[in-house]
Design an enzyme around this catalytic site. Structure first.
Site, PDB file in Angstrom:
ATOM      1  N   LYS A 142     -38.189 -14.193  -8.872  1.00 21.83           N
ATOM      2  CA  LYS A 142     -39.081 -14.351 -10.031  1.00 21.83           C
ATOM      3  C   LYS A 142     -38.291 -14.725 -11.284  1.00 21.83           C
ATOM      4  O   LYS A 142     -38.654 -15.640 -12.008  1.00 21.83           O
ATOM      5  CB  LYS A 142     -39.864 -13.052 -10.295  1.00 21.83           C
ATOM      6  CG  LYS A 142     -40.764 -12.615  -9.149  1.00 21.83           C
ATOM      7  CD  LYS A 142     -41.614 -11.409  -9.514  1.00 21.83           C
ATOM      8  CE  LYS A 142     -40.838 -10.137  -9.803  1.00 21.83           C
ATOM      9  NZ  LYS A 142     -40.109  -9.573  -8.667  1.00 21.83           N
ATOM     10  N   ARG A 153     -26.438  -8.719  -5.492  1.00 23.55           N
ATOM     11  CA  ARG A 153     -26.461  -9.699  -6.577  1.00 23.55           C
ATOM     12  C   ARG A 153     -25.752  -9.215  -7.845  1.00 23.55           C
ATOM     13  O   ARG A 153     -25.682  -8.027  -8.125  1.00 23.55           O
ATOM     14  CB  ARG A 153     -27.891 -10.161  -6.869  1.00 23.55           C
ATOM     15  CG  ARG A 153     -28.798  -9.123  -7.458  1.00 23.55           C
ATOM     16  CD  ARG A 153     -30.228  -9.649  -7.569  1.00 23.55           C
ATOM     17  NE  ARG A 153     -31.094  -8.637  -8.146  1.00 23.55           N
ATOM     18  CZ  ARG A 153     -32.381  -8.795  -8.381  1.00 23.55           C
ATOM     19  NH1 ARG A 153     -32.986  -9.927  -8.070  1.00 23.55           N
ATOM     20  NH2 ARG A 153     -33.091  -7.829  -8.923  1.00 23.55           N
ATOM     21  N   ARG A 207     -38.010   0.313  -4.662  1.00 24.36           N
ATOM     22  CA  ARG A 207     -38.718  -0.709  -5.456  1.00 24.36           C
ATOM     23  C   ARG A 207     -39.658  -1.525  -4.567  1.00 24.36           C
ATOM     24  O   ARG A 207     -40.758  -1.900  -4.974  1.00 24.36           O
ATOM     25  CB  ARG A 207     -37.699  -1.609  -6.169  1.00 24.36           C
ATOM     26  CG  ARG A 207     -36.988  -0.868  -7.305  1.00 24.36           C
ATOM     27  CD  ARG A 207     -35.682  -1.501  -7.700  1.00 24.36           C
ATOM     28  NE  ARG A 207     -35.819  -2.835  -8.222  1.00 24.36           N
ATOM     29  CZ  ARG A 207     -34.815  -3.723  -8.287  1.00 24.36           C
ATOM     30  NH1 ARG A 207     -33.605  -3.404  -7.836  1.00 24.36           N
ATOM     31  NH2 ARG A 207     -35.015  -4.900  -8.789  1.00 24.36           N
ATOM     32  N   ARG A 233     -23.681  -5.961 -12.883  1.00 19.24           N
ATOM     33  CA  ARG A 233     -24.667  -5.655 -11.845  1.00 19.24           C
ATOM     34  C   ARG A 233     -25.694  -4.710 -12.436  1.00 19.24           C
ATOM     35  O   ARG A 233     -25.324  -3.818 -13.216  1.00 19.24           O
ATOM     36  CB  ARG A 233     -23.995  -4.915 -10.673  1.00 19.24           C
ATOM     37  CG  ARG A 233     -23.258  -5.815  -9.739  1.00 19.24           C
ATOM     38  CD  ARG A 233     -22.514  -5.011  -8.670  1.00 19.24           C
ATOM     39  NE  ARG A 233     -21.447  -5.841  -8.137  1.00 19.24           N
ATOM     40  CZ  ARG A 233     -21.569  -6.609  -7.052  1.00 19.24           C
ATOM     41  NH1 ARG A 233     -22.688  -6.605  -6.350  1.00 19.24           N
ATOM     42  NH2 ARG A 233     -20.568  -7.363  -6.661  1.00 19.24           N
ATOM     43  N   ARG A 237     -47.991  -5.060 -12.740  1.00 20.79           N
ATOM     44  CA  ARG A 237     -47.520  -4.444 -11.503  1.00 20.79           C
ATOM     45  C   ARG A 237     -48.492  -3.391 -10.977  1.00 20.79           C
ATOM     46  O   ARG A 237     -48.246  -2.836  -9.901  1.00 20.79           O
ATOM     47  CB  ARG A 237     -46.167  -3.780 -11.748  1.00 20.79           C
ATOM     48  CG  ARG A 237     -44.959  -4.612 -11.293  1.00 20.79           C
ATOM     49  CD  ARG A 237     -43.734  -3.887 -11.778  1.00 20.79           C
ATOM     50  NE  ARG A 237     -42.520  -4.077 -11.058  1.00 20.79           N
ATOM     51  CZ  ARG A 237     -41.513  -4.841 -11.499  1.00 20.79           C
ATOM     52  NH1 ARG A 237     -41.640  -5.566 -12.574  1.00 20.79           N
ATOM     53  NH2 ARG A 237     -40.382  -4.866 -10.831  1.00 20.79           N
TER      54      ARG A 237
HETATM   55  P1  AMP Z   1     -37.505  -5.893 -12.693  1.00 19.46           P
HETATM   56  O1  AMP Z   1     -36.434  -6.365 -13.624  1.00 19.46           O
HETATM   57  O2  AMP Z   1     -38.793  -6.643 -12.848  1.00 19.46           O
HETATM   58  O3  AMP Z   1     -37.043  -5.810 -11.257  1.00 19.46           O
HETATM   59  O4  AMP Z   1     -37.849  -4.392 -13.140  1.00 19.46           O
HETATM   60  C1  AMP Z   1     -36.870  -3.372 -13.073  1.00 19.46           C
HETATM   61  C2  AMP Z   1     -37.540  -2.009 -13.169  1.00 19.46           C
HETATM   62  O5  AMP Z   1     -38.224  -1.897 -14.426  1.00 19.46           O
HETATM   63  C3  AMP Z   1     -38.615  -1.747 -12.127  1.00 19.46           C
HETATM   64  O6  AMP Z   1     -38.070  -1.277 -10.898  1.00 19.46           O
HETATM   65  C4  AMP Z   1     -39.467  -0.711 -12.827  1.00 19.46           C
HETATM   66  O7  AMP Z   1     -38.854   0.567 -12.814  1.00 19.46           O
HETATM   67  C5  AMP Z   1     -39.452  -1.201 -14.268  1.00 19.46           C
HETATM   68  N1  AMP Z   1     -40.549  -2.154 -14.549  1.00 19.46           N
HETATM   69  C6  AMP Z   1     -40.426  -3.475 -14.855  1.00 19.46           C
HETATM   70  N2  AMP Z   1     -41.622  -4.025 -15.074  1.00 19.46           N
HETATM   71  C7  AMP Z   1     -42.536  -3.039 -14.879  1.00 19.46           C
HETATM   72  C8  AMP Z   1     -43.955  -2.977 -14.933  1.00 19.46           C
HETATM   73  N3  AMP Z   1     -44.686  -4.061 -15.221  1.00 19.46           N
HETATM   74  N4  AMP Z   1     -44.544  -1.791 -14.676  1.00 19.46           N
HETATM   75  C9  AMP Z   1     -43.832  -0.681 -14.397  1.00 19.46           C
HETATM   76  N5  AMP Z   1     -42.497  -0.661 -14.305  1.00 19.46           N
HETATM   77  C10 AMP Z   1     -41.840  -1.830 -14.551  1.00 19.46           C
END
Ligand code: AMP
Length: 224
Positions: free
Chosen positions: A19, A133, A178, A166, A94
């Protein structure tokens, strides 16, 4: 683009689906603004804000931060003037609650979702992708222990930077948590956007450029 409302593109997909990579490519190509709630939350954690302090342990465990915190952070960012160019929502919504809040926010502004693209990938491959990564600390170029090392050891291909980082949550264990959160709370949103007639699906196991091409076509066609 010739549309009357700014584009609102949603990228759905589990961690590791690409993404962020695709959002950055779309930013460059279409002049849209990438809006990543993960990036906004990491910035809040780094700045030590009350929202960041509350989110930190949840993020480290691979869970979802509360809708209340995420929506407050998102609404703040949506009020910035650059967002008027159109946005790529990366990692948001989400949950059902977030999707409903986004619908209401857009409706209030006389806008709607241009397209919600589900990047479809294989779970096992995602754990491997995420847990290896790392990125250049200077320019953000992405690398991987097995799939994409810098051409010169320890030197970024793109900017010659020598510092890499990281994410704290890019471990195999947290990636599994996740992924579970994705299946339990986020994957059901695919049906929500399908019912609205804005869903597109892309096989995201292929090469990055091929996926970027498919996404570019969707943005072009849906924005015309
Ligand atoms: P990401 O960078 O999108 O993989 O997000 C990293 C972490 O941030 C996720 O595993 C969640 O803990 C939190 N997070 C990011 N976006 C959301 C969202 N829209 N709703 C809830 N938690 C989020």
């Amino acid at each position: 683009m010739t549309e009357t409302q700014p584009a609102v593109l949603i990228l759905l997909g589990p961690p590791g689906a690409g993404k962020g990579t695709q959002a950055r490519m779309l930013e460059d190509r279409f002049g849209l603004v990438q809006l990543s709630t993960g990036d906004l939350l990491r910035a809040a954690v780094a700045a030590g804000t009350p929202a960041g302090l509350a989110a930190k342990s949840v993020m480290e465990a691979g869970g979802l931060v509360s809708d209340e915190i995420v929506l407050a952070i998102l609404k703040d960012r949506m009020a910035d003037p650059d967002v008027a160019r159109g946005v790529i929502l990366d990692g948001f919504p989400r949950t059902d609650g977030q999707a409903a809040a986004l619908d209401a926010l857009l409706e209030g502004a006389g806008q709607k979702v241009t397209a919600a693209v589900s990047l479809e990938v294989d779970d096992a491959a995602m754990i491997e992708r995420v847990s290896g990564r790392f990125t250049c600390a200077t320019c953000g170029e992405g690398y991987h222990d097995h799939f994409k090392q810098p051409r010169r050891d320890g030197v970024c291909d793109k900017c010659d930077g020598t510092a890499f980082k990281r994410r704290a949550d890019d471990t195999a264990e947290t990636a599994r948590a996740r992924l579970s959160a994705y299946h339990a709370q986020t994957a059901p949103l695919i049906a929500h956007y399908d019912a609205k007639g804005v869903l597109e699906r892309i096989d995201a196991m292929g090469p990055i450029d091929q996926i970027a091409g498919a996404l570019g076509q969707i943005v072009g066609a849906r924005s015309a």
